[in-house]
Design a protein around this motif. Sequence first.
Motif, PDB file in Angstrom:
ATOM      1  N   ILE A 168       0.846  -1.232  -0.039  1.00  0.00           N
ATOM      2  CA  ILE A 168      -0.143   0.051  -0.078  1.00  0.00           C
ATOM      3  C   ILE A 168       1.043   1.165  -0.117  1.00  0.00           C
ATOM      4  O   ILE A 168       1.918   1.448   0.811  1.00  0.00           O
ATOM      5  CB  ILE A 168      -0.955  -0.002   1.448  1.00  0.00           C
ATOM      6  N   VAL A 169       0.748   2.251  -0.938  1.00  0.00           N
ATOM      7  CA  VAL A 169       1.432   3.583  -0.952  1.00  0.00           C
ATOM      8  C   VAL A 169       0.634   4.450  -0.667  1.00  0.00           C
ATOM      9  O   VAL A 169      -0.652   4.696  -1.217  1.00  0.00           O
ATOM     10  CB  VAL A 169       1.879   3.674  -2.274  1.00  0.00           C
ATOM     11  N   LEU A 170       0.860   5.313   0.193  1.00  0.00           N
ATOM     12  CA  LEU A 170      -0.115   6.336   0.765  1.00  0.00           C
ATOM     13  C   LEU A 170       0.488   7.780   0.376  1.00  0.00           C
ATOM     14  O   LEU A 170       1.876   7.980   0.074  1.00  0.00           O
ATOM     15  CB  LEU A 170       0.118   6.479   2.253  1.00  0.00           C
ATOM     16  N   SER A 171      -0.272   8.896   0.559  1.00  0.00           N
ATOM     17  CA  SER A 171       0.169  10.106   0.300  1.00  0.00           C
ATOM     18  C   SER A 171      -0.394  11.053   1.370  1.00  0.00           C
ATOM     19  O   SER A 171      -1.905  11.023   1.180  1.00  0.00           O
ATOM     20  CB  SER A 171      -0.120  10.771  -1.272  1.00  0.00           C
ATOM     21  N   ARG A 172       0.226  11.922   2.114  1.00  0.00           N
ATOM     22  CA  ARG A 172      -0.230  12.968   2.908  1.00  0.00           C
ATOM     23  C   ARG A 172      -0.325  14.480   1.780  1.00  0.00           C
ATOM     24  O   ARG A 172      -1.107  15.332   2.141  1.00  0.00           O
ATOM     25  CB  ARG A 172       0.519  13.060   4.021  1.00  0.00           C
ATOM     26  N   ARG A 173       0.601  14.365   1.216  1.00  0.00           N
ATOM     27  CA  ARG A 173       0.801  15.797   0.297  1.00  0.00           C
ATOM     28  C   ARG A 173      -0.348  15.959  -0.536  1.00  0.00           C
ATOM     29  O   ARG A 173      -0.661  17.126  -0.586  1.00  0.00           O
ATOM     30  CB  ARG A 173       2.242  15.586  -0.515  1.00  0.00           C
ATOM     31  N   VAL A 174      -0.990  15.193  -1.280  1.00  0.00           N
ATOM     32  CA  VAL A 174      -2.150  15.425  -2.087  1.00  0.00           C
ATOM     33  C   VAL A 174      -3.339  15.968  -1.244  1.00  0.00           C
ATOM     34  O   VAL A 174      -3.967  16.802  -1.850  1.00  0.00           O
ATOM     35  CB  VAL A 174      -2.592  14.198  -2.846  1.00  0.00           C
ATOM     36  N   ILE A 175      -3.424  15.643  -0.108  1.00  0.00           N
ATOM     37  CA  ILE A 175      -4.293  16.188   0.805  1.00  0.00           C
ATOM     38  C   ILE A 175      -4.269  17.625   1.281  1.00  0.00           C
ATOM     39  O   ILE A 175      -4.993  18.454   1.403  1.00  0.00           O
ATOM     40  CB  ILE A 175      -4.783  15.229   2.208  1.00  0.00           C
ATOM     41  N   LEU A 176      -2.842  17.871   1.567  1.00  0.00           N
ATOM     42  CA  LEU A 176      -2.297  19.030   1.905  1.00  0.00           C
ATOM     43  C   LEU A 176      -2.385  20.063   0.811  1.00  0.00           C
ATOM     44  O   LEU A 176      -2.785  21.400   0.852  1.00  0.00           O
ATOM     45  CB  LEU A 176      -0.928  19.201   2.443  1.00  0.00           C
ATOM     46  N   GLU A 177      -2.331  19.541  -0.504  1.00  0.00           N
ATOM     47  CA  GLU A 177      -2.155  20.373  -1.735  1.00  0.00           C
ATOM     48  C   GLU A 177      -3.644  20.809  -1.965  1.00  0.00           C
ATOM     49  O   GLU A 177      -4.037  21.903  -2.310  1.00  0.00           O
ATOM     50  CB  GLU A 177      -1.551  19.718  -2.692  1.00  0.00           C
ATOM     51  N   ALA A 178      -4.801  20.001  -1.612  1.00  0.00           N
ATOM     52  CA  ALA A 178      -5.764  20.252  -2.022  1.00  0.00           C
ATOM     53  C   ALA A 178      -6.371  21.220  -0.942  1.00  0.00           C
ATOM     54  O   ALA A 178      -7.250  22.071  -1.454  1.00  0.00           O
ATOM     55  CB  ALA A 178      -6.800  18.967  -1.984  1.00  0.00           C
ATOM     56  N   GLU A 179      -6.114  21.227   0.265  1.00  0.00           N
ATOM     57  CA  GLU A 179      -6.473  22.134   1.266  1.00  0.00           C
ATOM     58  C   GLU A 179      -5.801  23.219   1.243  1.00  0.00           C
ATOM     59  O   GLU A 179      -6.530  24.617   1.111  1.00  0.00           O
ATOM     60  CB  GLU A 179      -6.002  21.546   2.632  1.00  0.00           C
ATOM     61  N   ARG A 180      -4.519  23.460   0.441  1.00  0.00           N
ATOM     62  CA  ARG A 180      -4.116  24.503   0.080  1.00  0.00           C
ATOM     63  C   ARG A 180      -4.716  25.262  -0.971  1.00  0.00           C
ATOM     64  O   ARG A 180      -5.044  26.697  -1.055  1.00  0.00           O
ATOM     65  CB  ARG A 180      -2.529  24.489  -0.111  1.00  0.00           C
ATOM     66  N   GLU A 181      -5.003  24.418  -1.950  1.00  0.00           N
ATOM     67  CA  GLU A 181      -5.693  25.036  -3.090  1.00  0.00           C
ATOM     68  C   GLU A 181      -7.027  25.709  -2.554  1.00  0.00           C
ATOM     69  O   GLU A 181      -7.494  26.697  -3.183  1.00  0.00           O
ATOM     70  CB  GLU A 181      -5.862  24.018  -4.227  1.00  0.00           C
ATOM     71  N   SER A 182      -7.923  25.044  -1.677  1.00  0.00           N
ATOM     72  CA  SER A 182      -9.027  25.490  -1.394  1.00  0.00           C
ATOM     73  C   SER A 182      -9.028  26.917  -0.607  1.00  0.00           C
ATOM     74  O   SER A 182      -9.635  27.813  -0.812  1.00  0.00           O
ATOM     75  CB  SER A 182      -9.817  24.467  -0.607  1.00  0.00           C
ATOM     76  N   LYS A 183      -7.980  27.073   0.364  1.00  0.00           N
ATOM     77  CA  LYS A 183      -7.765  27.926   1.061  1.00  0.00           C
ATOM     78  C   LYS A 183      -7.150  29.284   0.251  1.00  0.00           C
ATOM     79  O   LYS A 183      -7.564  30.039   0.344  1.00  0.00           O
ATOM     80  CB  LYS A 183      -6.565  27.765   2.220  1.00  0.00           C
ATOM     81  N   ARG A 184      -6.318  28.890  -0.796  1.00  0.00           N
ATOM     82  CA  ARG A 184      -5.662  29.940  -1.695  1.00  0.00           C
ATOM     83  C   ARG A 184      -6.840  30.768  -2.278  1.00  0.00           C
ATOM     84  O   ARG A 184      -7.038  31.721  -2.548  1.00  0.00           O
ATOM     85  CB  ARG A 184      -4.758  29.351  -2.745  1.00  0.00           C
TER      86      ARG A 184
END
Length: 562
Positions: free
Chosen positions: A168-184
């Motif tokens: 299993i390969v995970l990513s936390r970065r894609v969640i942070l990027e989505a949050e950042r884009e929403s905030k931006r």
Amino acid sequence: MPEEGSMEELMDLYEESFKRFAEGEVVTGRIISVDKDYVIVDIGYKSEGQIRIHEFVDEHGEISAQTGDKVEVMVEWWDDENEVVVLSKEKAEKVKVWEEIKRAYEADEAIEGVIASRVKGGFSVDIGVNAFLPGSQADLRPVRNLDEMVGKTYHFKVLKFNRKRSNIVLSRRVILEAERESKRAATLASISEGKVVDGVVKNITEYGVFVDLGGVDGLLHITDISWGRVKHPSELFSVGDEITVKILNLDLDRERVSLGMKQLAPDPWTSAAERYPVGSKVTGRVVSLTDYGAFVELEEGIEGLIHVSEMSWTRKVRHPNKIVSVGEEVDAVVLDIKPDNRRISLGMKQAVPNPWDVISDKYPVGTTIEGKIKNITDFGLFIGIDEGIDGLVHISDLSWTKRIKHPSELYKKGDTVQAIVLEIDKDNERFSLGVKQLQADPWDTVAERYEVGKEIAGNVTNVTDFGVFVELEEGIEGLVHVSEISREKIKTPVGMFNVGDELRARVMNINSDERRIGLSIKRLEMESDQEYLSDYVSNMGPATSSFGELLRENLQEKLNED
């Protein structure tokens, strides 16, 4: 006879009792007993299922199984010989986890997990099963201290998984990027020039601070941090600090935001002239030193310059560090202020009385003072009088009579000496002293000790073409001019006398003002000849002839001429 409906139900129950669950299937059962080795579970089959007791031992060593509890289990295999169904609670949990992983992956949803440890290339994450989090997917930016993330719970997206390989390969970065884009997007829609907003310090450089306004980064330049002096932004901020700033400029196309902090308060120079009028006394902190002066902070954003020439009434300051140091608080007086140029001229010495204003009252002319020699030069001695004031004893005022080539012949630095105040020149800041004036001038009474006509004896101290110098007493010399050496005409006495020779002479004249005594050897010799001739004539008998009378007359005329 039972009814037809009830018979069908009995047949269904009968068939169900013989139903065989497939191996690997997850079913729900009820705990019916617990012993030291197994937990017995009823899964609705003719034989009970059993689970090894260790699957119910928690992290504290306690058994969590209770009779009557419902539990999800996986059918591992059928033990027909012992008529037992071998079950596993742990494997059932893993099956559920894999099902949740598949569901989250297909629905593009996040799952929660705990970073268990660091491994090569990233982290091992516990999401019910072990999963891999690449280091590049751990955060938006490279993590400086990877150990800080271990043990923390985060949400992750499943990038890919393979149940057969347990990969299993995970990513936390894609969640942070989505949050950042929403905030931006939300931030860009809400900010405008002149608006005051809150942000978090994201990065610090020598030229400013990058602030996260909520998905959008703004630059707080070092010149816009404070009205005062800022050497480096790290003196005021740390990464993670929450700060309030004002939006100075907004370029939506390029997504560039310029921020200001000092603009949240009025420019202190606008009212500086009212707070710091010329002549007012102020207190400030030294913030910087240069070759020509010290910069003093009076308040945040207001600095004044104390020039080296305004630091001391008495000392010649070569560098400000001889007087003040950075961080020191000093008192000063405002000499000039130019708000338009953002300049204030300050004076330290003006904050205390000028010692030259009172020195003449403290030490009037004629006063005898005592002090230590602070410096010796070719032209005299400098003696410490008061703080910062030195008095000069000129070489000509060291002795009435001694010929001194250099003051170091008589004195050394640190010697304590007495002197008399001769003159105080406040305008030129000169304090003149005299040592020889402590005693009477021997030339004032030289005429009494060496009256004209007196015969003296002394030693030759110098021989020149124009005469011979003779020491009458220590420091008192007389000159035998070349014309007064002999009745015969002499071009030069050099070679006739040597230094140290003793000779006798007659005092011819005295000029105390010019400190001169005229001597004559010739007159002394002529007087000796007159005495001889006079004795010779007086000892001669009566004349016996006209020749004798003639000789007597000639001798008398000669005596009269001399």
